[in-house]
Design an enzyme around this catalytic site. Structure first.
Site, PDB file in Angstrom:
ATOM      1  N   ASN A   1       6.174  35.897 -29.424  1.00  0.00           N
ATOM      2  CA  ASN A   1       5.944  35.436 -28.060  1.00  0.00           C
ATOM      3  C   ASN A   1       5.023  34.237 -28.060  1.00  0.00           C
ATOM      4  O   ASN A   1       4.128  34.114 -28.904  1.00  0.00           O
ATOM      5  CB  ASN A   1       5.375  36.559 -27.180  1.00  0.00           C
ATOM      6  CG  ASN A   1       3.861  36.616 -27.211  1.00  0.00           C
ATOM      7  OD1 ASN A   1       3.187  35.841 -26.534  1.00  0.00           O
ATOM      8  ND2 ASN A   1       3.307  37.515 -28.013  1.00  0.00           N
TER       9      ASN A   1
ATOM     10  N   CYS B   1      -7.508  31.893 -28.953  1.00  0.00           N
ATOM     11  CA  CYS B   1      -7.182  30.715 -28.135  1.00  0.00           C
ATOM     12  C   CYS B   1      -7.561  29.451 -28.892  1.00  0.00           C
ATOM     13  O   CYS B   1      -8.560  29.432 -29.610  1.00  0.00           O
ATOM     14  CB  CYS B   1      -7.980  30.708 -26.829  1.00  0.00           C
ATOM     15  SG  CYS B   1      -7.908  32.209 -25.882  1.00  0.00           S
TER      16      CYS B   1
END
Lengths: 256, 301
Positions: free
Chosen positions: B68, B129
C-alpha cells in the site's frame, strides 16, 4: 445497525456467458433484501494467498427468492477461482456495499461499457421511466444485450463495427439522436470521461459508477479514492471514498 | 484467567489492538465487531493539517499480502479531535491510541501538544514518515534521529509514548535502543516493509507511488524475528505486529516477547478477525491451563 452482512453463502448457478465473462447466482436473502441497483458485494477467495476481497457489482436482485446475480470478467487469480466454482459450492460474501444509483428521470439513457454493463441491468428493471439502453462492446460478443430488451430500447456500439454503431457509446447516442433528462453510466474511465463531457455539454444530469483497486471495501482504508470537486466532509480533503461514498457519483461532484 | 495487560501504565482488557491505517477510527468496523471487546483501538495516522495522500492505485495484492501507498491521507488533527475522539470514547472498555504522523519535527510536536488535553490513552508515533528537512529519509532509519524525535515527543506528550519502528533498517535493535534512550514508554513493530510490484501486461508499476509498504502474512516471520531481537535488547513493553491472521500468529508474537499485538491487513480479509483472535487466545490459555497471558510473554528464549 447496518444492513451489511458477511457470511458464507451458496452458489445456485455459475455459467460462462462468453469468453472470460461469467454469471453467478447466489442464495443470500439478507443481501437480496437490502440491495439496490448500483451497489456491489465483496467476494472472498478460498486460496489463502489471496487476501483481499474482490468487489463485484450486483447485476440482478431477486428479492422474492432471495437471490443475487453477479456477472464478472475474469481479470486475475481471484476471479479465475470464482469462475471455476459450481452450483452448490459455498463462497464468502460481504454486502451490500456502496450507495447505488438514485432512481430518477422520466426519459433516461443507461450507458454501459464492457464489464460496466452488468450493473445497468438491475437499474433498467428498477426505473419507472422511458428507458433507452446504450451498450458499448469491443466486438460482436454481445453478452447480456438480450436481457435488457424487455426493459427498454437497446442500442449497441462496437469498436470493430461488427454490430450497431461503429465507435463508442457517444457515437451510438448521436447516430440514433437519443434525448434524455437523465443519464446513468458504468464502464471504463475513458468512456466515463466521454459520458461526463456529453452530459455537461448537453445539460443532462448524470450519475456514473466508478471503479478502483479496493482493500477493505467499507470505507476504512482509504485505498479507493477519487478526486472530488469540493472538500469531502468525511476525509476533509478533496477525496471521496469510492467504496463508501460511491461507487455512484453525479458527474459534477468528481474530477475524472 | 487474566487477559489484562499493562502497557506503560495503561491497562488494556486484553492484549489485542489494530494496526494503524487498517481500521480508520473504528467506525466502519463497528458494523462487524463489538469495539468494546478490543483491548485498544489504534487510529489511522493523523497530522497537524489534512493530507490528501497519494494518487491511485494505492494498493495491490501480492502473494500472501499486499502493498500500500495510501500516503497517510488524513483529515487533520482539528476534525479528528472534534469527530473521531468523541466517537471512540463511547467504547468505555477500549483504550484509545492515536497514531501521529508528520513531515517535520514541528509537525509531530504540534499534533502531540494538541492531543495533550484530549481524552486519549496513548500516543503512537509513526516515524516511517519522510523527514522533508533531512532530504526525505524517514525519521526511523537513523538511530540519532529516532532518539531525537522520541525526546521531543516525550517533552510534550501528556500520554505514554509508543514509538513505532520501521523494519527497513539493518539493525532493528539499534533503533529500539535509540527510542528507549530517548525515553519511549513502549515500542510497536513492525511497520510495513518497502516493496514493489510490476504489472507486466501494462509494463508499469502496480502502484502510482511505484513503491509501497508490504503487509500481511508474507512478512510475519520477519516481524516475529524482529520482535524477538528487540525484546532481547530493551526493557520497555512491545506491541508486536506484522501479518497476524489468527490467534496462533498472535501467540507467536507474544512468546517472542510482545506484551500486546496489533492486527492489520487481516481486517481486510476478515472484518471480524479481532474478536476471533481474542477468543482464540482465550481458548489456547484454557486448553493449556495458563492463568495469565503475561506468563506467555517472551517465554521462548
Amino acid at each position: 445497525m447496518s444492513d451489511k452482512v458477511i457470511k458464507d453463502t451458496i452458489i445456485t448457478s455459475s455459467v460462462k456467458m462468453s469468453e472470460g465473462i461469467y454469471s453467478m447466482w447466489l442464495k443470500e436473502e439478507e443481501i437480496a433484501k437490502a440491495a439496490k441497483p448500483g451497489q456491489f458485494v465483496s467476494l472472498y477467495c478460498k486460496e489463502g494467498s489471496q487476501l483481499l476481497p474482490r468487489p463485484i457489482s450486483i447485476c440482478e436482485i431477486d428479492k422474492k427468492q432471495g437471490l443475487v446475480r453477479l456477472v464478472y470478467r475474469v481479470a486475475g487469480k481471484g476471479t479465475l477461482e470464482f469462475s471455476n466454482m459450481q452450483a452448490g459450492d459455498s463462497i464468502k460474501i460481504m454486502g451490500p456495499l456502496g450507495n447505488g444509483f438514485t432512481l430518477e428521470g422520466k426519459k433516461v439513457i443507461l450507458i454501459g461499457g464492457g464489464i460496466g454493463i452488468p450493473p445497468m441491468l438491475e437499474l433498467a428493471k428498477s426505473l419507472d421511466a422511458n428507458v433507452q439502453v446504450v451498450l458499448g462492446y469491443r466486438d460482436g460478443d454481445l453478452f447480456l444485450k438480450e436481457e435488457f430488451e424487455p426493459y427498454g430500447t437497446v442500442y449497441v456500439s462496437t469498436e470493430d463495427g461488427s454490430v450497431g454503431t461503429k465507435g463508442n457509446v457517444i457515437d451510438a447516442i448521436n447516430e440514433n439522436n437519443l434525448e434524455a433528462d437523465m443519464i446513468f453510466s458504468c464502464g471504463p474511465t475513458p468512456m466515463l470521461k466521454g459520458v461526463k463531457a456529453y452530459a455537461m455539454k448537453n445539460g443532462i444530469k448524470a450519475q456514473i459508477s466508478l471503479e478502483e483497486k479496493m482493500a477493505c471495501g467499507i470505507g476504512a482504508c482509504l485505498a479507493c479514492v477519487c478526486k472530488s470537486k469540493e472538500k469531502d466532509s468525511h476525509t476533509n480533503v478533496n477525496n471521496k471514498r469510492i467504496c463508501k461514498d460511491g461507487p455512484v457519483f453525479y458527474v459534477e461532484e468528481i474530477d475524472l | 484467567m487474566n487477559m489484562k495487560v499493562n502497557i506503560a501504565g495503561v491497562e488494556w482488557n486484553n492484549p489485542v489492538t489494530v494496526a494503524s491505517g487498517t481500521f480508520g477510527s473504528g467506525k466502519e468496523y463497528g458494523e462487524f465487531v463489538d469495539l468494546n471487546k478490543i483491548g485498544a483501538i489504534t487510529t489511522k495516522g493523523v497530522a497537524n493539517v489534512p493530507w490528501p495522500g497519494n494518487p491511485t492505485p494505492r494498493i495491490a495484492e501480492t502473494y500472501g499480502g499486499m502493498i500500500n501507498a495510501i500516503g497517510l491521507q488524513n483529515p487533520g488533527i482539528d476534525l479528528f479531535c472534534q469527530r473521531d475522539i468523541p466517537y471512540l470514547q463511547k467504547f468505555a472498555d477500549t483504550k484509545i491510541i492515536v497514531n501521529v504522523c508528520g513531515k517535520s519535527t514541528e509537525d509531530y510536536c504540534e499534533v502531540v501538544e494538541r492531543l495533550a488535553d484530549e481524552k486519549v490513552d496513548m500516543l503512537e508515533i509513526n516515524i516511517s514518515c519522510p523527514n522533508v528537512k533531512e532530504g526525505g529519509i524517514a525519521f526511523g532509519q537513523d538511530p540519532k534521529a529516532v532518539e531525537a524525535i522520541t525526546k521531543e515527543m516525550k517533552k510534550r506528550a501528556k500520554q505514554p509514548v509508543i514509538m513505532k519502528l520501521s523494519p527497513n533498517v539493518t539493525n532493528i535493535a539499534e533503533m529500539a535502543l535509540a527510542a528507549e534512550a530517548g525515553g519511549a514508554d513502549a515500542l510497536s513493530l513492525i511497520n510495513t516493509l518497502t516493496g514493489m510490484k510490476i504489472d507486466i501486461n501494462r509494463r508499469t508499476f502496480a502502484l502510482a507511488n511505484k513503491t509501497g509498504g508490504l503487509s500481511g502474512p508474507a512478512i510475519k516471520p520477519v516481524a516475529v524475528r524482529m520482535v524477538y531481537q528487540v525484546a532481547q535488547a530493551v526493557s520497555i513493553p512491545i506491541i508486536g505486529m506484522g501479518g497476524i491472521m489468527n490467534a496462533e500468529d498472535a501467540l507467536e508474537f507474544i512468546m517472542a516477547g510482545a506484551n500486546a499485538v496489533s492486527i492489520g491487513t487481516a481486517n481486510f480479509h476478515n472484518p471480524k478477525v479481532t474478536e476471533e483472535v481474542i477468543a482464540g487466545i482465550e481458548s489456547f490459555m484454557k486448553e493449556n491451563n495458563i492463568k495469565d497471558i503475561n506468563d506467555l510473554v517472551g517465554c521462548v528464549k
